[in-house]
Scaffold this motif. Sequence first.
Motif, short mmCIF file in Angstrom:
data_model
loop_
_atom_site.label_atom_id
_atom_site.label_comp_id
_atom_site.label_asym_id
_atom_site.label_seq_id
_atom_site.Cartn_x
_atom_site.Cartn_y
_atom_site.Cartn_z
N SER A 3 0.82 -1.21 0.00
CA SER A 3 0.00 0.00 0.00
C SER A 3 0.85 1.26 0.00
CB SER A 3 -0.94 0.01 1.21
OG SER A 3 -1.81 -1.10 1.16
N LEU A 4 1.91 1.25 0.81
CA LEU A 4 2.81 2.40 0.87
C LEU A 4 3.50 2.61 -0.46
CD1 LEU A 4 4.23 4.62 2.49
CD2 LEU A 4 5.93 2.91 3.18
N TYR A 5 3.99 1.51 -1.06
CA TYR A 5 4.72 1.61 -2.32
C TYR A 5 3.82 2.15 -3.43
CZ TYR A 5 7.64 0.40 -6.29
OH TYR A 5 8.39 0.47 -7.43
N LYS A 6 2.58 1.61 -3.48
CA LYS A 6 1.68 2.01 -4.55
C LYS A 6 1.16 3.43 -4.35
CE LYS A 6 -1.05 -1.02 -6.42
NZ LYS A 6 -2.10 -2.01 -6.64
N ALA A 7 1.23 3.95 -3.13
CA ALA A 7 0.78 5.32 -2.87
C ALA A 7 1.80 6.35 -3.33
CB ALA A 7 0.48 5.50 -1.38
N GLN A 8 3.02 5.91 -3.59
CA GLN A 8 4.05 6.83 -4.02
C GLN A 8 3.77 7.35 -5.42
OE1 GLN A 8 7.62 4.50 -3.62
NE2 GLN A 8 7.92 5.09 -1.49
N ILE A 9 4.32 8.52 -5.74
CA ILE A 9 4.18 9.11 -7.06
C ILE A 9 5.57 9.36 -7.62
CG2 ILE A 9 3.34 11.09 -8.37
CD1 ILE A 9 1.08 9.44 -7.33
N PRO A 27 9.39 6.30 -16.08
CA PRO A 27 10.65 5.64 -16.43
C PRO A 27 10.87 5.70 -17.94
CG PRO A 27 9.41 4.31 -14.88
CD PRO A 27 8.50 5.42 -15.31
N GLU A 28 12.12 5.63 -18.33
CA GLU A 28 12.47 5.71 -19.75
C GLU A 28 11.74 4.63 -20.55
OE1 GLU A 28 16.53 5.94 -22.50
OE2 GLU A 28 16.66 5.46 -20.37
N LYS A 29 11.26 5.02 -21.72
CA LYS A 29 10.56 4.15 -22.67
C LYS A 29 9.15 3.75 -22.23
CE LYS A 29 14.79 2.29 -24.71
NZ LYS A 29 15.57 1.06 -25.05
N GLN A 30 8.66 4.35 -21.13
CA GLN A 30 7.27 4.13 -20.75
C GLN A 30 6.43 5.35 -21.13
OE1 GLN A 30 6.39 2.63 -16.83
NE2 GLN A 30 8.29 1.46 -16.71
N SER A 31 5.19 5.10 -21.49
CA SER A 31 4.28 6.17 -21.93
C SER A 31 3.10 6.28 -20.98
CB SER A 31 3.78 5.89 -23.34
OG SER A 31 2.80 6.85 -23.74
N PRO A 46 -0.70 3.99 -16.12
CA PRO A 46 0.24 4.28 -15.03
C PRO A 46 1.65 3.80 -15.36
CG PRO A 46 -1.16 2.42 -14.46
CD PRO A 46 -1.69 2.96 -15.75
N ALA A 47 2.60 4.30 -14.62
CA ALA A 47 3.97 3.82 -14.76
C ALA A 47 4.09 2.44 -14.12
CB ALA A 47 4.93 4.80 -14.09
N GLU A 48 5.17 1.76 -14.41
CA GLU A 48 5.44 0.47 -13.79
C GLU A 48 6.85 0.47 -13.23
OE1 GLU A 48 4.50 -2.99 -16.05
OE2 GLU A 48 2.60 -2.18 -16.79
N ALA A 85 2.53 8.46 -11.61
CA ALA A 85 3.69 9.23 -12.08
C ALA A 85 3.23 10.57 -12.65
CB ALA A 85 4.47 8.44 -13.12
N ILE A 86 4.12 11.54 -12.60
CA ILE A 86 3.88 12.87 -13.14
C ILE A 86 4.37 12.92 -14.58
CG2 ILE A 86 4.46 15.32 -12.91
CD1 ILE A 86 4.85 14.81 -9.91
N THR A 87 3.61 13.60 -15.41
CA THR A 87 4.03 13.77 -16.81
C THR A 87 3.38 15.02 -17.37
OG1 THR A 87 4.26 12.62 -18.93
CG2 THR A 87 2.15 12.40 -17.79
#
Length: 241
Positions: A14-20, A25-29, A105-107, A115-117
């Motif tokens: 839960s803590l990890y998934k709450a992070q932003i 990451p490179e090559k992710q959209s 979402p990012a992975e 993630a911010i974009t």
Amino acid sequence: MKNTFFLFFLAFVSLYKAQILDEYPEKQSFYEGGMVNFYKDVHEYLVNNKFKECDEKEIYQPRIIVTEKAEVKFIKDSDTANIARNKCAYNMSRELLKNLKKWKPAEAKGWKIGAITEFILYPKDVMSNYQPGYDANKFVAHTKYPEGSKAFHTLFHDNFMTIFSDYQLNGKVNLEFYISKDGHIINPRVYPEVYNQNFNTDFMRTLARMKKTWIPAFYKDIPIVERISFPVQFSITFTER
């Protein structure tokens, strides 16, 4: 014991998934199918819903968070003057954020994570000028330091080496700032956050002294704001990756 471990594991997840993440990451959209598919869906939504095209000078760059649940959240823009100059493009971007559905979402380490974009919305090119395969990023001339990136890194090193030595900080962080449409450094920050107010004050004061005007980024012939981010290794000897 097993129950305790299981509860600990759930709390960790839960803590990890709450992070932003501060960026993808490179090559992710941020959108299923990548940027070409994103602008295709933008074009189809605007045309099918009979949106009025904005003035050809209008352009907007919304900054957003795509959550681990593939929900999109608009990050409040404090540049009210820029919003006023590009009100039609701004409003159009808000409608797109509410109605497009393929946010991704990012992975990281096998987990989906927020993630911010950001993206460029130039209404004319996603409406009357639209061509299949369009990607706004292909038309961007990126911001440049007048004497080149190597000269900026040297200047950065020479200005900040004393601070790193004085505070004896060790570890990797990222420096982020934006180059405004007139070539000035704005909105600087260090992340992850360094919990030393004196260091943060000295860091920002030193960065402010680096007043050289940059060559701003352009979308075609229109100046735009561009984000600059690079990793820094804090150590007594100070190195840069």
